[in-house]
Motif scaffolding. Sequence first.
Motif, PDB file in Angstrom:
ATOM      1  N   SER A 101     -15.318 -79.986   9.260  1.00  0.00           N
ATOM      2  CA  SER A 101     -16.397 -80.653   8.528  1.00  0.00           C
ATOM      3  C   SER A 101     -17.662 -79.808   8.492  1.00  0.00           C
ATOM      4  O   SER A 101     -18.458 -79.912   7.549  1.00  0.00           O
ATOM      5  CB  SER A 101     -16.692 -82.016   9.154  1.00  0.00           C
ATOM      6  OG  SER A 101     -15.570 -82.877   9.037  1.00  0.00           O
ATOM      7  N   ARG A 204     -17.116 -87.267   7.796  1.00  0.00           N
ATOM      8  CA  ARG A 204     -16.358 -86.230   8.494  1.00  0.00           C
ATOM      9  C   ARG A 204     -14.917 -86.299   7.988  1.00  0.00           C
ATOM     10  O   ARG A 204     -14.369 -87.377   7.854  1.00  0.00           O
ATOM     11  CB  ARG A 204     -16.399 -86.437  10.012  1.00  0.00           C
ATOM     12  CG  ARG A 204     -17.802 -86.335  10.593  1.00  0.00           C
ATOM     13  CD  ARG A 204     -18.325 -84.904  10.522  1.00  0.00           C
ATOM     14  NE  ARG A 204     -19.693 -84.802  11.031  1.00  0.00           N
ATOM     15  CZ  ARG A 204     -20.772 -84.841  10.268  1.00  0.00           C
ATOM     16  NH1 ARG A 204     -20.650 -85.033   8.969  1.00  0.00           N
ATOM     17  NH2 ARG A 204     -21.976 -84.716  10.786  1.00  0.00           N
ATOM     18  N   ARG A 205     -14.318 -85.126   7.726  1.00  0.00           N
ATOM     19  CA  ARG A 205     -12.995 -85.097   7.134  1.00  0.00           C
ATOM     20  C   ARG A 205     -12.024 -84.295   7.983  1.00  0.00           C
ATOM     21  O   ARG A 205     -12.412 -83.345   8.667  1.00  0.00           O
ATOM     22  CB  ARG A 205     -13.051 -84.494   5.727  1.00  0.00           C
ATOM     23  CG  ARG A 205     -13.840 -85.331   4.738  1.00  0.00           C
ATOM     24  CD  ARG A 205     -13.824 -84.703   3.366  1.00  0.00           C
ATOM     25  NE  ARG A 205     -14.530 -83.426   3.363  1.00  0.00           N
ATOM     26  CZ  ARG A 205     -14.081 -82.320   2.772  1.00  0.00           C
ATOM     27  NH1 ARG A 205     -12.925 -82.328   2.162  1.00  0.00           N
ATOM     28  NH2 ARG A 205     -14.793 -81.207   2.798  1.00  0.00           N
TER      29      ARG A 205
END
Length: 530
Positions: A101, A204-205
């Motif tokens: 992220s 957030r990934r």
Amino acid sequence: MTTKTSDTRACLVGGGIASLAAAVFLIRDAGLRGENIRVLEELPVVGGALDGTGDPGRGFVARGGRMLEEEAYVCLWDLLETIPTLTDPDKSVKDEVWEFSSKWPSRSGARLIDRDHKILDAAELGLNLRDKAEVVRLLALPERVIGARRIDEFFSDHFFATNFWTMWRTTFAFQNWHSAIELKRYMLRFAQELPRIHTLAGVRRTRLNQYDSIVRPIQQWLAERGVVTEHGTTVTDAEFTGDAVSGRRITALRFVRDGRPGTYELGEHDYAFLTLGSMTADAAFGADDRAPELIRDKRDGAFRLWEAIARKAPDFGRPNTFCGNVDANKWESFTLTMRSPLLIHRIQDFSGNAPGTGGLMTFKDSAWLMSLVVPHQPYFAAQPEGTYTAWGYGLFLDDKGDYVDKTMSEATGQEILTELVHQLGFEDALGEIRATTTVVPAMMPHITSQFAPRRVEDRPLVVPRGARNFAFLGQYTEIPEDVVFTVEYSVRGAMHGVYGLLGVDRPIPGIYHALSDPQVALSTLKAALA
């Protein structure tokens, strides 16, 4: 509380993230032996709503992407800092998410698009004084006063036409008829997102989809410690003894496997953790030339198990509140598998989103209220070079499209793609895009059912009063102040269940209250008053 011994066993009903997290906490924090833990799952794969599957030929599928958030997801980060990634045993999944992220920060350059294919100024929330007063009123009311009232009972028509509401509802999947209590909880929990909701910079990934990035590493960690998952097992009932005053216990779990009934007996030192309901129950998939079926008869065992249990005690919840109105709760997503970069490149040029930033786009005026996400590539572990994926969804399934003369629920994958390309204004490239793209739609009858208007007694506590050896898990339990439809809710519930039943002397991370931070409160106020 049941006394724990070296032979203590635990049965976890359901293989979603709540059960997987509970299994980790049973081993890590409660000291159970992994070989004494078994997960009973109806489907051939674990992960629940955190899914990711398919191949380049048939098309990849992710029914959705759960938003992860730095400040509020404290229990999830506590879990994931224990789990190593599949590619580097010295790096935790949490570290990978945060590093990814940081390298590929979320940024939506075209959060809202109008009917003329123009990018709107989404930083302009559009709230007037009346809208703001209505928000303040909702936030000030106690939940017991709000009760089972709907969102549209608290706001005027102008509020629902604002940029704010379009972004909020498509970020979190709210409908106007959903629970006002749940909206209040969301606004309090995610107030820190208001100044950045037009870009989603706070998201957030994971590096890949959440099945590949979260579920598979947890599954491997559990398997290495001897945890057994029994697929094809539908738990149909639980036998209880005692009462809420003297103490209640589960003595047996009834199940069906390969068409044959069976029973798991629980001894005096054993535990059971039961996931109630499932927001992805009865999901059905379509194809390029076929719309997905809308299943109404509860073929999945998740809600039927809850119905059987709820008949045994008044405080075990009211499942029909959540699974009794498919038309109010259904939602449809679609996954694109592209064998040409044409559509990806056109979207990047149009939106200004840098490659890999995962910008969410919503077509504000579209009849289906359609949204699209282009994640960082590759998004699937099995995705080969030269193949690209994206996924999207619609909230209005029963209205005909602006360009396709069908409702979204009636549309095939290629018809959904046609509607999408027209919403983007890329009609000149429609032929090539259709020829090189496979689309898999997914219909989910219960996906937003946890937002159904409800009363407090409609959801059971994670550890019901007098429970000695059992806890309830998942999105349909009651955790005061926390917000459903989040991975955090499932993981926090797992902590409450394991720690509460087994007396774990480890604090559960506190629920994040955005407005208790003066700096966050000030920035939120500035955004709201702008």
